[in-house]
Design a protein around this motif. Structure first.
Motif, PDB file in Angstrom:
ATOM      1  N   GLY A  70       0.806  -1.221   0.000  1.00  0.00           N
ATOM      2  CA  GLY A  70       0.000   0.000   0.000  1.00  0.00           C
ATOM      3  C   GLY A  70       0.836   1.268   0.000  1.00  0.00           C
ATOM      4  O   GLY A  70       0.431   2.289   0.569  1.00  0.00           O
ATOM      5  N   ASP A  73      -0.135   5.146  -0.855  1.00  0.00           N
ATOM      6  CA  ASP A  73      -0.864   6.014   0.066  1.00  0.00           C
ATOM      7  C   ASP A  73      -0.020   7.254   0.380  1.00  0.00           C
ATOM      8  O   ASP A  73       1.039   7.144   1.009  1.00  0.00           O
ATOM      9  CB  ASP A  73      -1.169   5.248   1.358  1.00  0.00           C
ATOM     10  N   ALA A  75      -0.304   9.430   2.507  1.00  0.00           N
ATOM     11  CA  ALA A  75      -0.213   9.741   3.936  1.00  0.00           C
ATOM     12  C   ALA A  75       0.979   9.057   4.602  1.00  0.00           C
ATOM     13  O   ALA A  75       1.360   9.422   5.715  1.00  0.00           O
ATOM     14  CB  ALA A  75      -1.507   9.326   4.650  1.00  0.00           C
TER      15      ALA A  75
END
Length: 143
Positions: A70, A73, A75
């Protein structure tokens, strides 16, 4: 002797072309096969800082592990990205070249020309047959 380091994957055509371009300039780099001898997290961080780009720009998004973890992402912070690169060195994009004129991820391969402290070079033919013409433009020396 000019101090040049190439973070290299010999299975990558772009990386092979960069190595060949450096040698075409009459220079012999220190070659780091980073999948065999991965840089540690502080060296990776330093490479990102030296390129002037965010660490995320040195990630190889095409690797399956990028998606599995992931890492797309936005963030996620640098520490998470560094952890991932440390565990999976294949995530480090290549080729990264360090010369007295600066540090860069050299994609496309002819981007290395701006970092070579020589020039202009005669035409060079890449593995795929593409002809590269060197305009002689170079970066100012890194400080």
């Amino acid at each position: 002797m000019t101090d040049i380091t190439l973070f290299h994957n010999p299975r990558c055509g772009t990386s092979r072309n960069v190595l060949a371009l450096i040698r075409h300039a009459g220079l012999e780099p220190s070659v780091v096969e980073y999948l065999k001898t991965p840089p540690d997290r502080e060296e990776i961080r330093a490479l990102a800082v030296a390129t002037g780009q965010p660490l995320r720009m040195l990630l190889r998004e095409k690797e399956a592990v990028f998606t599995e973890l992931g890492l797309g992402d936005p963030a996620l912070g640098d520490d998470t990205l560094l952890d991932a690169i440390e565990r999976h060195p294949v995530l480090l994009n290549r080729p990264i070249v360090v010369t007295p004129l600066g540090t860069a991820l050299c994609r496309p391969s002819e981007a290395v020309l701006a970092l070579l402290p020589v020039g202009p070079l005669p035409p060079f033919t890449k593995e795929d047959g593409e002809l590269i013409h060197d305009d002689g433009c170079r970066r100012s020396p890194a400080r």
